[in-house]
Design a protein around this motif. Structure first.
Motif, PDB file in Angstrom:
ATOM      1  N   LEU A  94     -22.333 -66.320  33.909  1.00  0.00           N
ATOM      2  CA  LEU A  94     -22.581 -65.561  35.136  1.00  0.00           C
ATOM      3  C   LEU A  94     -23.052 -66.484  36.257  1.00  0.00           C
ATOM      4  N   ARG A  95     -23.873 -67.477  35.935  1.00  0.00           N
ATOM      5  CA  ARG A  95     -24.302 -68.437  36.961  1.00  0.00           C
ATOM      6  C   ARG A  95     -23.105 -69.223  37.501  1.00  0.00           C
ATOM      7  N   ILE A  96     -22.156 -69.571  36.621  1.00  0.00           N
ATOM      8  CA  ILE A  96     -20.946 -70.262  37.067  1.00  0.00           C
ATOM      9  C   ILE A  96     -20.149 -69.361  38.004  1.00  0.00           C
ATOM     10  N   LEU A  97     -19.958 -68.100  37.628  1.00  0.00           N
ATOM     11  CA  LEU A  97     -19.219 -67.166  38.490  1.00  0.00           C
ATOM     12  C   LEU A  97     -19.902 -66.991  39.841  1.00  0.00           C
ATOM     13  N   THR A 111     -20.158 -68.120  45.675  1.00  0.00           N
ATOM     14  CA  THR A 111     -20.863 -68.679  46.831  1.00  0.00           C
ATOM     15  C   THR A 111     -20.078 -69.821  47.458  1.00  0.00           C
ATOM     16  N   HIS A 112     -19.533 -70.690  46.621  1.00  0.00           N
ATOM     17  CA  HIS A 112     -18.802 -71.836  47.151  1.00  0.00           C
ATOM     18  C   HIS A 112     -17.545 -71.383  47.898  1.00  0.00           C
ATOM     19  N   LEU A 113     -16.801 -70.444  47.335  1.00  0.00           N
ATOM     20  CA  LEU A 113     -15.587 -69.972  48.008  1.00  0.00           C
ATOM     21  C   LEU A 113     -15.902 -69.202  49.285  1.00  0.00           C
ATOM     22  N   GLU A 114     -17.074 -68.578  49.360  1.00  0.00           N
ATOM     23  CA  GLU A 114     -17.467 -67.910  50.607  1.00  0.00           C
ATOM     24  C   GLU A 114     -17.721 -68.914  51.721  1.00  0.00           C
ATOM     25  N   ARG A 145     -25.094 -82.795  45.758  1.00  0.00           N
ATOM     26  CA  ARG A 145     -25.438 -82.557  44.350  1.00  0.00           C
ATOM     27  C   ARG A 145     -25.293 -81.095  43.942  1.00  0.00           C
ATOM     28  N   HIS A 146     -25.668 -80.151  44.814  1.00  0.00           N
ATOM     29  CA  HIS A 146     -25.590 -78.732  44.440  1.00  0.00           C
ATOM     30  C   HIS A 146     -24.148 -78.221  44.385  1.00  0.00           C
ATOM     31  N   VAL A 147     -23.211 -78.951  44.996  1.00  0.00           N
ATOM     32  CA  VAL A 147     -21.794 -78.570  44.969  1.00  0.00           C
ATOM     33  C   VAL A 147     -21.077 -79.256  43.814  1.00  0.00           C
ATOM     34  N   TYR A 148     -21.327 -80.550  43.632  1.00  0.00           N
ATOM     35  CA  TYR A 148     -20.621 -81.300  42.593  1.00  0.00           C
ATOM     36  C   TYR A 148     -20.896 -80.678  41.223  1.00  0.00           C
ATOM     37  N   ARG A 149     -19.820 -80.312  40.560  1.00  0.00           N
ATOM     38  CA  ARG A 149     -19.889 -79.651  39.257  1.00  0.00           C
ATOM     39  C   ARG A 149     -20.844 -78.461  39.266  1.00  0.00           C
ATOM     40  N   LEU A 150     -20.875 -77.784  40.398  1.00  0.00           N
ATOM     41  CA  LEU A 150     -21.740 -76.612  40.607  1.00  0.00           C
ATOM     42  C   LEU A 150     -23.184 -76.920  40.230  1.00  0.00           C
TER      43      LEU A 150
END
Length: 171
Positions: free
Chosen positions: A7-10, A15-18, A122-127
């Motif tokens: 669920l955290r991955i989803l 969030t990233h796609l938004e 860092r917060h984006v790379y590999r989520l």
């Protein structure tokens, strides 16, 4: 209640796609228009929007480790779908642009420079360390089906790779 890793991955993907917004250099605004776990949409949905769904086929061969085989590498197949307002002359053309925006945004999660260092923060790379890998596409753009309610859409499969301890799926 604590979210599971899946669920955290989803939520991280959502969030990233938004972040597909004009301010970030995109031609689309997906703010509040990225859904997860929602397969039915009506005419009232504001376009453009995308949806993240799980594949119907889980990986039958997880890479297990440890004495009790509680630690493993999961390969989780997801499907990203996207819709736009119909371009009457060439109904699917703009969908290729939206699919491209989604592919570009997803690539930020795994992009590295020539030395192998992450390009994104860092917060984006590999989520932020939630996943160990991501494989993107190939996607397709499909014309509307002849059934009532059929509409043009793009479909983009992604494979999310992450490690999990089955004794603690919340970790």
């Amino acid at each position: 209640m604590t979210d599971t890793r899946q669920l955290r991955i989803l939520k991280g993907l959502t969030t990233h796609l938004e972040g597909i917004i004009p301010l970030n250099g995109y031609d689309f605004d997906l703010t509040g228009r990225v859904y997860r776990g929602k397969a039915r949409f009506g005419a009232e949905e504001p376009v453009p929007f995308v949806s993240i769904l799980e594949s119907m086929r889980p990986d039958p061969r997880p890479m297990e480790a440890g004495n009790e085989r509680l630690n493993r590498e999961e390969r989780w197949e997801l499907l990203i779908q996207g819709w736009l307002k119909e371009n009457r002359e060439y109904p699917t053309d703009d969908l290729y642009l939206l699919k491209g925006a989604v592919e570009k945004r997803l690539s930020e999660i795994i992009a590295v420079d020539g030395q192998g260092n992450p390009v994104a923060p860092r917060h984006v790379y590999r989520l932020g360390g939630l996943i160990v890998g991501l494989r993107i596409g190939p996607g397709v753009v499909r014309a509307a089906t002849p059934q009532v309610g059929g509409t043009e859409a793009f479909y983009l499969p992604i494979l999310v790779i992450y490690a999990i301890n089955l004794a603690d799926p919340y970790a």
